[in-house]
Design an enzyme around this catalytic site. Structure first.
Site, PDB file in Angstrom:
ATOM      1  N   GLY A  23       0.384  -1.337   0.195  1.00  0.00           N
ATOM      2  CA  GLY A  23      -0.055   0.320  -0.206  1.00  0.00           C
ATOM      3  C   GLY A  23       1.254   0.893   0.007  1.00  0.00           C
ATOM      4  NE  ARG A  84      -1.464  -4.551  -0.777  1.00  0.00           N
ATOM      5  CZ  ARG A  84      -1.185  -4.101   0.234  1.00  0.00           C
ATOM      6  NH1 ARG A  84      -0.054  -4.004   0.967  1.00  0.00           N
ATOM      7  NH2 ARG A  84      -1.969  -3.065   0.404  1.00  0.00           N
ATOM      8  CG  ASP A 115       3.817  -5.577   8.419  1.00  0.00           C
ATOM      9  OD1 ASP A 115       3.263  -5.511   7.139  1.00  0.00           O
ATOM     10  OD2 ASP A 115       2.912  -6.183   9.347  1.00  0.00           O
ATOM     11  CB  THR A 138       2.969   1.175   6.196  1.00  0.00           C
ATOM     12  OG1 THR A 138       1.029   0.590   6.747  1.00  0.00           O
ATOM     13  CG2 THR A 138       3.595   0.591   7.861  1.00  0.00           C
ATOM     14  CG  ASP A 140      -1.565  -0.127   8.040  1.00  0.00           C
ATOM     15  OD1 ASP A 140      -2.246   0.364   7.674  1.00  0.00           O
ATOM     16  OD2 ASP A 140      -1.517  -1.731   7.748  1.00  0.00           O
ATOM     17  CG  ASP A 142       1.476  -2.765  10.440  1.00  0.00           C
ATOM     18  OD1 ASP A 142       2.172  -1.442   9.545  1.00  0.00           O
ATOM     19  OD2 ASP A 142       0.451  -3.203   9.911  1.00  0.00           O
ATOM     20  NE  ARG A 184      -2.919  -4.755   5.713  1.00  0.00           N
ATOM     21  CZ  ARG A 184      -2.607  -5.550   4.410  1.00  0.00           C
ATOM     22  NH1 ARG A 184      -3.679  -6.194   4.299  1.00  0.00           N
ATOM     23  NH2 ARG A 184      -2.449  -4.545   3.623  1.00  0.00           N
TER      24      ARG A 184
HETATM   25  O1  F6P Z   1      -0.817  -1.512   4.486  1.00  0.00           O
HETATM   26  C1  F6P Z   1      -1.755  -0.346   4.432  1.00  0.00           C
HETATM   27  C2  F6P Z   1      -3.133  -0.024   3.951  1.00  0.00           C
HETATM   28  O2  F6P Z   1      -4.123   0.562   3.781  1.00  0.00           O
HETATM   29  C3  F6P Z   1      -4.463  -0.743   4.820  1.00  0.00           C
HETATM   30  O3  F6P Z   1      -4.224   0.481   6.105  1.00  0.00           O
HETATM   31  C4  F6P Z   1      -5.015  -1.048   4.273  1.00  0.00           C
HETATM   32  O4  F6P Z   1      -5.790  -2.001   5.306  1.00  0.00           O
HETATM   33  C5  F6P Z   1      -4.890  -2.074   3.146  1.00  0.00           C
HETATM   34  O5  F6P Z   1      -3.571  -1.443   2.583  1.00  0.00           O
HETATM   35  C6  F6P Z   1      -5.849  -1.645   1.950  1.00  0.00           C
HETATM   36  O6  F6P Z   1      -5.200  -2.132   0.519  1.00  0.00           O
HETATM   37  P1  F6P Z   1      -5.578  -2.171  -1.226  1.00  0.00           P
HETATM   38  O7  F6P Z   1      -5.141  -0.801  -1.242  1.00  0.00           O
HETATM   39  O8  F6P Z   1      -4.942  -2.659  -1.524  1.00  0.00           O
HETATM   40  O9  F6P Z   1      -6.764  -2.838  -1.183  1.00  0.00           O
END
Ligand code: F6P
Length: 334
Positions: A23, A84, A115, A138, A140, A142, A184
């Site tokens: 992300g 990803r 992570d 990130t 997050d 985390d 997340r």
């Molecule tokens: O890890 C960053 C994040 O924005 C999380 O907070 C969220 O759950 C996830 O990525 C969403 O991912 P995507 O944009 O692939 O749906």
């Protein structure tokens, strides 16, 4: 300002590659700029990899110049694009990527991401021997071993801007709102946003929610004249639709909250000054770590100090939500 490590160069590196993965987060661009400028100023060539590990496998790299990273420090998103990659989870593709890097004479890989991406980077180094340096990118916050991540501060402020607006209409109509923030399966974003927004409640995955007690509290607030409206910040958690389910459950207890999902708005926007400084420092110093002989590390921050954390710690440990912060947050509820 951060206290920075004093690192002595002990090895020569001629070319490196940099990618952003997972992300995206506001501040990835200043981090790229920090790496590129710090490396070019030491005579090291820098290749930018498009779309994270996917581009590494597809050999989609190009040389970056100082001008390539001009005028990006204030831009959200990532110049290099992000993705990803499922293929990168397979050893054969990691091997293929390593061979392609070697063919170009690239001697180290810089990975800016969360992570999952950093764990992938650790595996890549373990299997191929190509030195890897990670940067925490990130919203997050985390990632184990670092107090802060690039993009977290901006995302908190973006969520606050939205919640301040939601509060205006919540007050006018005497409504309760469940506002879902990202993060997340961790509650860092929700806790910080909840405290800063003066939320009436904060719901995070680290603490199971007691619907009956929550509903009772809302009724109590309303009856005592304290809270005919209010904001409940909910961390999205791992299962989609959680906040709508919470709203349904609260309805069964006589409440009628509205739901607002902030979603990807939190990932975009101009990086805050804090994130620009953090990203620039981590970017620049990460090159110094590489030249000082380090590898397989995350360059992060602990108590105001830029420091290195072994990447394999990310596979072994999970960053816990600070219980004291949550305790404070809960004290501030009505
Ligand atoms: O890890 C960053 C994040 O924005 C999380 O907070 C969220 O759950 C996830 O990525 C969403 O991912 P995507 O944009 O692939 O749906």
């Amino acid at each position: 300002m951060y206290s920075l490590p004093k690192l002595e160069p002990i090895r020569d590196i001629r070319a490196i590659a940099v990618l952003t993965s997972g992300g995206d987060s506001p501040g990835m661009n200043p981090a790229i700029r920090g790496i590129v400028r710090s490396a070019l100023n030491r005579g090291i060539q820098v290749y930018g990899v498009q779309r994270g590990f996917a581009g590494l496998i597809q050999n989609d790299l190009e040389l970056l110049t100082s001008a390539s990273v001009s005028n990006i420090v204030q831009r959200g998103g990532t110049l290099l694009k992000s993705a990803r990659s499922l293929e990168f989870r397979q050893a054969e593709f990691r091997q293929k990527a390593a061979e392609q890097l070697a063919e170009r004479g690239i001697e180290a890989l810089f990975v800016i991401g969360g992570d999952g991406s950093l764990s992938g980077a650790h595996l890549f180094e373990a299997e191929t021997g190509i030195p890897v340096i990670g940067l925490p990118g990130t919203i997050d916050n985390d990632i184990f071993g670092t107090d802060d991540t690039i993009g977290f501060d901006t995302a908190v402020n973006t969520a606050l801007d939205a919640i301040d607006k939601i509060r205006d209409t919540a007050d006018s109509h005497e409504r309760h709102f469940l506002v879902e923030v990202m993060g997340r399966n961790s509650g860092f974003l929700a806790t910080h946003v909840g405290i800063a927004a003066g939320a009436e409640m904060i719901i995070v995955p680290e603490h199971p929610v007691d619907i009956a007690a929550l509903s009772e509290q809302l009724a109590l607030n309303r009856n005592s004249g304290q809270g005919s409206s209010g904001i409940i910040v909910v961390a999205e958690g791992n299962e989609a639709g959680l906040t709508y389910r919470l709203a349904e459950q609260l309805k069964q207890h006589g409440q009628s909250p509205h739901v607002c999902i902030l979603g990807h708005i939190q990932r975009g926007g101009i990086p805050s000054g804090h994130d620009r400084v953090l990203a620039s420092c981590l970017g620049a110093v990460s090159v110094e770590y590489l030249l000082a002989g380090y590898s397989d590390i995350l360059v992060g921050v602990q108590q105001g100090e830029v420091t290195d954390i072994p990447l394999d710690n990310l596979l072994r440990y999970r960053k816990g939500l600070d219980p004291e912060l949550l305790r404070i947050a809960l004290q501030l509820h009505r």
